[in-house]
Motif scaffolding. Structure first.
Motif: not given
Ligand code: SF4
Length: 477
Positions: A220-222, A260-262, A299-301, A176-187
């Motif tokens: 992992g996702q990140d 690893i998310h930058p 939604r990346r810092r 799983g993942c809590d980053n919630c990047c705007a394009f990503c369906a993984i969460p």
């Molecule tokens: S792109 Fe990666 S870091 Fe971002 S929400 Fe998706 S799985 Fe998480």
């Protein structure tokens, strides 16, 4: 399996005492670990592994549901199996089933069942149900409501079947993942971050070492967020703590960190890599873009400057480090200028490896409703340009490694080629980077770690010679 003799309905009972399955894995390496885990549960429930799809009672397609192209690939697999085996049972497992089971039940009649990835320990039940019931989903002893692990499946994931090349294993440290990047369906598919406790991961690594594994690829996702959900107020473990724990293990092996998310890159891991050479100076950091405007919309810092700073810091701390990235092109609102900024970033970063992906509009993601959609043709052209430029950069980075004294993980002998093997160097991750073509006067065993010298580059591959003994036998360095 005598403890739980079973009977079958609808199949040739005489011939079969034990049901068999054939699992076809799709998607990312995290999904590969799920496939391996499901195989462990099925084996532990008394199922047999069919040698191929044709000989198995049920075909399990472990699907990917990340982006359109991957979804279509998994659906096509079900359709082609159905065409090849009109009467055979087919179970659609994995992310596509997790994300779309209700819709697919309506639209994909070719599948006999759908099994998401929320609780893999129930795979035997799902397979039993898809096969039409009448035979065991789990040993008789197991109480109905407990998602208890079937007998024979050890508590240690290090015992699971491995689908990787010899000597290597993926170790999933979180889901799983809590980053919630705007394009990503993984969460939406995999849920919020769920980290495994360090003792669990250590036990898995110990077991894998006992089995002769020489390379752990931590996934992992990140990885940068590892442990944030374990503990409060700063007493939670993190990636540096996990690596410190793994460094207490005896023996010579490799540890590779992937994804690893930058924005969450834990710099202390660089010191650990410098101190303990078993931690490879290899980092997969999905920077995604070089335009600050687009990164903000994603939604990346971070921005190009902070990301170039990270690349510089990694290389200053660990000369010879290899960095891989992914670039996402065609994100809503991306202009020619934005794309130029991505190419400038790519040129300045001069990364060893990078993959480019065209944006896929995914419902349920923040970007789904964003304006300024980029035509697919434009996105595809930008992907082509970024890939073309990266190939030239990667060749330059690999050329710079000619003459390097290093180590190689032997994977397989090249068919019909005496003394020629394929393997990987620390700068080459499994399946995604170039390979090492190994020349050896003596027979090599797949899964062994050997000292090697790079003597030439061939495209994106490196040619190496090896003479010395298996480094895994040498004392820890
Ligand atoms: S792109 Fe990666 S870091 Fe971002 S929400 Fe998706 S799985 Fe998480």
């Amino acid at each position: 399996m005598a403890a739980t003799a079973w009977s079958f309905s609808g199949l040739n009972k005489q011939a079969k005492a034990v049901p068999s399955y054939y699992l076809d894995p799709f998607g990312c390496v995290k999904n590969q670990v799920d496939a391996e885990t499901m195989m462990a549960f099925l084996d532990g429930s008394g199922w047999e592994r069919g040698g191929n799809a044709g000989s198995a009672d049920i075909i399990i397609v472990n699907s990917c549901g990340f982006i359109d192209a991957a979804k279509q690939e998994s659906i096509n697999a079900v359709l082609s199996y159905r065409k090849m085996y009109p009467r055979k049972k087919i179970l659609l497992a994995g992310c596509l089933a997790q994300r779309y089971a209700p819709e697919l039940r309506e639209s994909l009649a070719e599948a006999d069942g759908f099994f998401g990835n929320a609780d893999l320990s129930r795979i035997a039940e799902a397979a039993a149900a898809a096969l039409g019931g009448g035979f065991p989903a789990r040993p008789a002893a197991a109480p109905d409501n407990a998602p208890e692990k079937p007998r024979g499946v050890s508590e240690n994931p290090g015992d699971r079947p491995l689908l990787s090349m010899p000597g290597s294993a993926y170790v999933k440290i979180s889901e799983g993942c809590d980053n919630c990047c705007a394009f990503c369906a993984i969460p939406a598919i995999r849920g919020p971050l769920c980290s495994r406790p360090i003792p669990d991961i250590l036990a898995e690594c110990r077991r894998l070492l006992e089995r002769g594994v020489k390379e752990f690829c931590l996934i992992g996702q990140d990885l940068g967020c590892y442990g944030r959900d374990l503990g409060r107020g700063g007493d939670n473990p993190d990636l540096p703590a996990l690596l410190e724990a793994i460094s207490s293990l005896e023996g010579h092996f490799w540890v590779r960190t992937l994804y690893i998310h930058p924005d969450n890159f834990p710099l202390p891991i660089l010191g650990i890599c410098r101190r303990d050479k078993r931690f490879l100076p290899y980092f997969d950091v999905p920077f995604q873009h070089g335009s600050s405007r687009i990164l903000k919309a994603m939604r990346r810092r971070g921005n190009a400057e902070t990301y170039l700073g990270l690349v510089r810091h990694i290389r200053e701390t660990l000369p010879g480090a290899a960095i891989r990235a992914t670039f996402l092109v065609g994100f809503p609102g991306e202009t020619d200028d934005d794309f130029r900024e991505l190419l400038e970033f790519q040129e300045k970063a001069e990364l060893e490896w990078a993959g480019a992906f065209a944006y896929s509009r995914e419902e349920g993601t923040p970007a789904y409703t964003m304006k300024g959609r980029v035509p697919k043709k434009t996105a595809a052209e930008r992907k082509r340009i970024a890939e073309e430029r990266q190939a030239a950069i990667s060749e330059r980075r690999m050329e710079a490694r000619v003459g390097e004294e290093t180590e190689v993980l032997v994977e397989e002998q090249i068919d019909g080629e005496e003394g020629l093997y394929l393997g990987r160097l620390p700068c080459q991750a499994p399946e995604i980077d170039g390979a090492a073509v190994i020349s050896s006067m003596r027979e090599l065993s797949p899964g062994s770690l050997l000292p090697a010298r790079v003597f030439a580059r061939a495209g994106l591959d490196l040619e190496v010679a090896t003479a010395g003994p298996d480094t895994a036998q040498s004392p820890r360095r």
